[in-house]
Scaffold this motif. Structure first.
Motif: not given
Length: 154
Positions: A112-140
């Motif tokens: 969970x994150x507060x005080x962040x920008x959409x672009x920061x969350x997207x960067x985290x998700x893009x890198x996590x998808x690749x590093x953990x070999x995931x199809x998707x991440x649920x973002x709420x």
């Protein structure tokens, strides 16, 4: 009506209201001094977006967990601290029925994150998808009232 009963009714209504709006408050009620401090805390609250990521740990190709939960968590922690100043994390269990009708279950990392920008969350998700070999991440994304509480000021 007794003053204590009125105070308790106000407390109950406040908690119901906070629960209904997605907020959470710990309300310690010890009299008028406490009530004044509590009012000040609630007055300073801001409506902010809270981002929550649900990250599975099963490999997208094998549907099996190839990286331990502890190691996956370390990887995601490093990725997060590269893109944001802070986060809260926990572990959960997730499950879904896949395209073949089989129940798939996996260990899930929740961030969970507060005080962040959409672009920061997207960067985290893009890198996590690749590093953990995931199809998707649920973002709420949820609107929440929040404030950093530093204790009573004297």
């Amino acid at each position: 009506m007794d003053k204590k009963i009125k105070q308790n009714i106000i407390l109950i209504l406040l908690l119901i209201n906070l629960t209904a709006t997605g907020g959470l408050a710990v309300y310690l009620f010890a009299g008028s001094e406490s009530q004044d401090a509590e009012t000040a805390v609630f007055h300073d609250m801001e409506t902010k977006q809270k981002y929550t990521l649900y990250i599975g740990t099963n490999d997208k190709d094998t549907y099996n967990q190839l990286i331990s939960t502890a190691k996956a968590r370390k990887i995601v922690d490093r990725i997060c601290t590269k893109h944001v100043e802070g986060y809260t994390s926990s572990e959960a269990k997730g499950g879904w029925v896949d395209e073949t009708g089989a129940l798939t279950q996996e260990n899930t990392l929740v961030y969970s994150f507060y005080d962040v920008k959409d672009s920061q969350i997207k960067a985290i998700m893009d890198e996590v998808l690749s590093k953990l070999n995931q199809n998707s991440i649920l973002l709420e994304i949820a609107e929440n009232r929040s404030v950093y509480y530093y204790g009573e000021k004297e």
